[in-house]
Design a protein around this motif. Structure first.
Motif, PDB file in Angstrom:
ATOM      1  N   HIS A  32       9.841  82.496  -1.299  1.00 37.87           N
ATOM      2  CA  HIS A  32       9.879  83.502  -2.365  1.00 37.87           C
ATOM      3  C   HIS A  32       9.434  84.870  -1.866  1.00 37.87           C
ATOM      4  N   SER A  33       8.413  84.907  -1.002  1.00 38.27           N
ATOM      5  CA  SER A  33       7.873  86.188  -0.548  1.00 38.27           C
ATOM      6  C   SER A  33       8.655  86.792   0.612  1.00 38.27           C
ATOM      7  N   GLN A  34       9.383  85.971   1.363  1.00 33.91           N
ATOM      8  CA  GLN A  34      10.025  86.461   2.589  1.00 33.91           C
ATOM      9  C   GLN A  34      11.536  86.607   2.496  1.00 33.91           C
ATOM     10  N   ALA A  35      12.184  85.833   1.636  1.00 35.69           N
ATOM     11  CA  ALA A  35      13.646  85.837   1.610  1.00 35.69           C
ATOM     12  C   ALA A  35      14.211  87.206   1.240  1.00 35.69           C
ATOM     13  N   GLY A  36      13.545  87.906   0.320  1.00 32.81           N
ATOM     14  CA  GLY A  36      14.013  89.244  -0.044  1.00 32.81           C
ATOM     15  C   GLY A  36      13.964  90.200   1.133  1.00 32.81           C
ATOM     16  N   TRP A  37      12.886  90.134   1.923  1.00 32.05           N
ATOM     17  CA  TRP A  37      12.781  90.982   3.116  1.00 32.05           C
ATOM     18  C   TRP A  37      13.865  90.631   4.131  1.00 32.05           C
ATOM     19  N   ILE A  38      14.129  89.341   4.305  1.00 31.81           N
ATOM     20  CA  ILE A  38      15.158  88.925   5.257  1.00 31.81           C
ATOM     21  C   ILE A  38      16.514  89.478   4.845  1.00 31.81           C
ATOM     22  N   ILE A  84       8.824  89.344  17.375  1.00 31.62           N
ATOM     23  CA  ILE A  84       7.677  88.666  16.766  1.00 31.62           C
ATOM     24  C   ILE A  84       7.709  88.825  15.249  1.00 31.62           C
ATOM     25  N   LEU A  85       7.985  90.047  14.783  1.00 31.83           N
ATOM     26  CA  LEU A  85       8.016  90.290  13.339  1.00 31.83           C
ATOM     27  C   LEU A  85       9.150  89.523  12.675  1.00 31.83           C
ATOM     28  N   ALA A  86      10.328  89.508  13.303  1.00 30.55           N
ATOM     29  CA  ALA A  86      11.466  88.794  12.725  1.00 30.55           C
ATOM     30  C   ALA A  86      11.199  87.289  12.696  1.00 30.55           C
ATOM     31  N   ALA A  87      10.685  86.754  13.809  1.00 28.57           N
ATOM     32  CA  ALA A  87      10.390  85.327  13.847  1.00 28.57           C
ATOM     33  C   ALA A  87       9.288  84.972  12.859  1.00 28.57           C
ATOM     34  N   GLY A  88       8.307  85.885  12.685  1.00 27.34           N
ATOM     35  CA  GLY A  88       7.246  85.639  11.714  1.00 27.34           C
ATOM     36  C   GLY A  88       7.769  85.595  10.291  1.00 27.34           C
ATOM     37  N   THR A  89       8.721  86.465   9.990  1.00 27.45           N
ATOM     38  CA  THR A  89       9.317  86.460   8.650  1.00 27.45           C
ATOM     39  C   THR A  89      10.036  85.144   8.381  1.00 27.45           C
ATOM     40  N   VAL A  90      10.827  84.697   9.343  1.00 28.86           N
ATOM     41  CA  VAL A  90      11.535  83.424   9.191  1.00 28.86           C
ATOM     42  C   VAL A  90      10.543  82.259   9.128  1.00 28.86           C
ATOM     43  N   SER A  91       9.528  82.315   9.987  1.00 31.43           N
ATOM     44  CA  SER A  91       8.540  81.240  10.018  1.00 31.43           C
ATOM     45  C   SER A  91       7.797  81.116   8.694  1.00 31.43           C
ATOM     46  N   ASP A  97       1.452  77.363   2.329  1.00 33.14           N
ATOM     47  CA  ASP A  97       0.301  78.239   2.520  1.00 33.14           C
ATOM     48  C   ASP A  97      -0.266  78.148   3.929  1.00 33.14           C
ATOM     49  N   PHE A  98       0.389  77.393   4.805  1.00 33.60           N
ATOM     50  CA  PHE A  98       0.013  77.344   6.220  1.00 33.60           C
ATOM     51  C   PHE A  98       1.276  77.430   7.065  1.00 33.60           C
ATOM     52  N   GLU A  99       1.249  78.258   8.102  1.00 37.66           N
ATOM     53  CA  GLU A  99       2.450  78.539   8.883  1.00 37.66           C
ATOM     54  C   GLU A  99       2.602  77.545  10.034  1.00 37.66           C
ATOM     55  N   PHE A 100       3.200  76.397   9.752  1.00 34.36           N
ATOM     56  CA  PHE A 100       3.432  75.408  10.799  1.00 34.36           C
ATOM     57  C   PHE A 100       4.361  75.919  11.901  1.00 34.36           C
ATOM     58  N   PRO A 101       5.456  76.635  11.561  1.00 37.16           N
ATOM     59  CA  PRO A 101       6.397  77.044  12.628  1.00 37.16           C
ATOM     60  C   PRO A 101       5.949  78.291  13.398  1.00 37.16           C
ATOM     61  N   TYR A 102       4.646  78.562  13.452  1.00 46.07           N
ATOM     62  CA  TYR A 102       4.162  79.739  14.182  1.00 46.07           C
ATOM     63  C   TYR A 102       4.690  79.821  15.610  1.00 46.07           C
ATOM     64  N   PRO A 103       4.879  78.701  16.326  1.00 45.82           N
ATOM     65  CA  PRO A 103       5.410  78.798  17.698  1.00 45.82           C
ATOM     66  C   PRO A 103       6.722  79.563  17.812  1.00 45.82           C
ATOM     67  N   LEU A 104       7.469  79.700  16.707  1.00 42.90           N
ATOM     68  CA  LEU A 104       8.694  80.501  16.765  1.00 42.90           C
ATOM     69  C   LEU A 104       8.404  81.934  17.207  1.00 42.90           C
ATOM     70  N   ARG A 105       7.259  82.471  16.826  1.00 43.70           N
ATOM     71  CA  ARG A 105       6.900  83.837  17.217  1.00 43.70           C
ATOM     72  C   ARG A 105       6.736  83.929  18.732  1.00 43.70           C
ATOM     73  N   PHE A 106       6.028  82.949  19.288  1.00 41.16           N
ATOM     74  CA  PHE A 106       5.808  82.943  20.733  1.00 41.16           C
ATOM     75  C   PHE A 106       7.121  82.802  21.487  1.00 41.16           C
ATOM     76  N   ILE A 107       7.971  81.885  21.042  1.00 42.70           N
ATOM     77  CA  ILE A 107       9.252  81.651  21.716  1.00 42.70           C
ATOM     78  C   ILE A 107      10.139  82.895  21.645  1.00 42.70           C
ATOM     79  N   ALA A 108      10.183  83.539  20.475  1.00 43.32           N
ATOM     80  CA  ALA A 108      11.022  84.732  20.313  1.00 43.32           C
ATOM     81  C   ALA A 108      10.554  85.861  21.216  1.00 43.32           C
ATOM     82  N   ALA A 109       9.241  86.114  21.232  1.00 45.56           N
ATOM     83  CA  ALA A 109       8.709  87.196  22.066  1.00 45.56           C
ATOM     84  C   ALA A 109       8.920  86.909  23.541  1.00 45.56           C
ATOM     85  N   LEU A 110       8.647  85.682  23.962  1.00 44.70           N
ATOM     86  CA  LEU A 110       8.804  85.324  25.368  1.00 44.70           C
ATOM     87  C   LEU A 110      10.263  85.469  25.808  1.00 44.70           C
TER      88      LEU A 110
END
Length: 278
Positions: A32-38, A84-91, A97-110
């Protein structure tokens, strides 16, 4: 406007479907909070892309393949942070209320850092004792400010409830991101690009030592604003990191300082159970 309207219809329908499929927390807290931004960012970026390449929208649009593949220094400096910001939005959109897919940020940046490795190799990545010293000073300032601004918090319950291998893997990736990809991405964006771009349009040709205090201070303000409630120590950290680069002319100094500060914060989180710092 029509594209945004259509995507908003899709967003609301998807929100209902996610909740109906048995994931109400993901629908409420994340999607709900991220889809509009995407959707908004997708339309905005799509219009910019088309306007630069479509002769229907732009009379001076780029027509040749050479211009489309030409070296763009801005991309090399900004894309790691934008990834990082784009992957964080998707994640976050896929999380409750807890960001399980946080590793997406690391993978995207790397991935982006590896892609632009040749362009970034020309920077001076050497460092001396100044980097770690400034990093320790930033850490101490951050901890002192967080004591007054942030309420104490323990490990999130959903992370604690994972099996030991999954929990350790998530924490390991979180630490790697904090000490490696985040410092690199933020230093490239704020010190490598913004600080010099405020000095001259052709930022890539600006030596770090020629940056003056107004550009340093403005880039520090933007850096601080990106750190939420800790904006004031964020500004101070931005000033210290910017001064370090201007003083030494080495990007490596500020990256190491940033990494040391983040590494010590991670040690406080894991060693002293100060999870509010993350």
């Amino acid at each position: 406007m029509l594209a945004i309207y259509a995507l908003n219809v899709v967003r609301i329908a998807a929100l209902v479907l996610i909740g109906n499929a048995g994931y109400p927390e993901v629908a409420i807290y994340g999607f709900h909070s991220q889809a509009g931004w995407i959707a908004f960012n997708a339309v905005a970026c799509g219009l910019v892309f088309l306007s630069r390449r479509s002769t229907w929208l732009n009379r001076s649009a780029e027509r040749s393949a050479d211009s489309a593949t030409a070296y763009n220094p801005t991309a090399a400096f900004l894309m790691p942070l934008l990834a990082i910001l784009a992957a964080g939005t998707v994640s976050r959109a896929m999380s409750s209320d807890f960001e399980f897919p946080y590793p997406l940020r690391f993978i995207a940046a790397l991935s982006v850092l590896v892609y632009f490795r040749r362009q970034l190799a020309s920077l001076d990545w050497r460092w001396t004792w100044r980097g770690p010293a400034v990093g320790v000073a930033i850490y101490l300032l951050w901890i002192a400010a967080a004591h007054f601004v942030l309420a104490p918090a323990a490990m999130p319950g959903k992370l604690a409830g994972l099996s030991a291998p999954l929990r350790d893997s998530w924490i390991g990736v979180r630490v790697l991101a904090a000490v490696f990809t985040v410092p690199l991405a933020e230093e490239l964006a704020y010190r490598g690009y913004l600080m010099r771009r405020l000095t001259h349009r052709d930022f890539d040709s600006v030596p770090f030592q020629s940056v003056r205090w107004p550009a340093l201070a403005l880039s520090a303000l933007v850096f601080g604003a990106a750190h939420g409630s800790l904006w004031l120590p964020g500004i101070a950290a931005g000033m210290a990191l910017g001064w370090l680069v201007v003083r030494t002319g080495r990007m490596g100094e500020s990256v190491v300082a940033h990494g040391v500060a983040n590494g010590l914060i991670a040690a406080s989180v894991l060693g002293a159970n100060q999870w509010q710092l993350w």
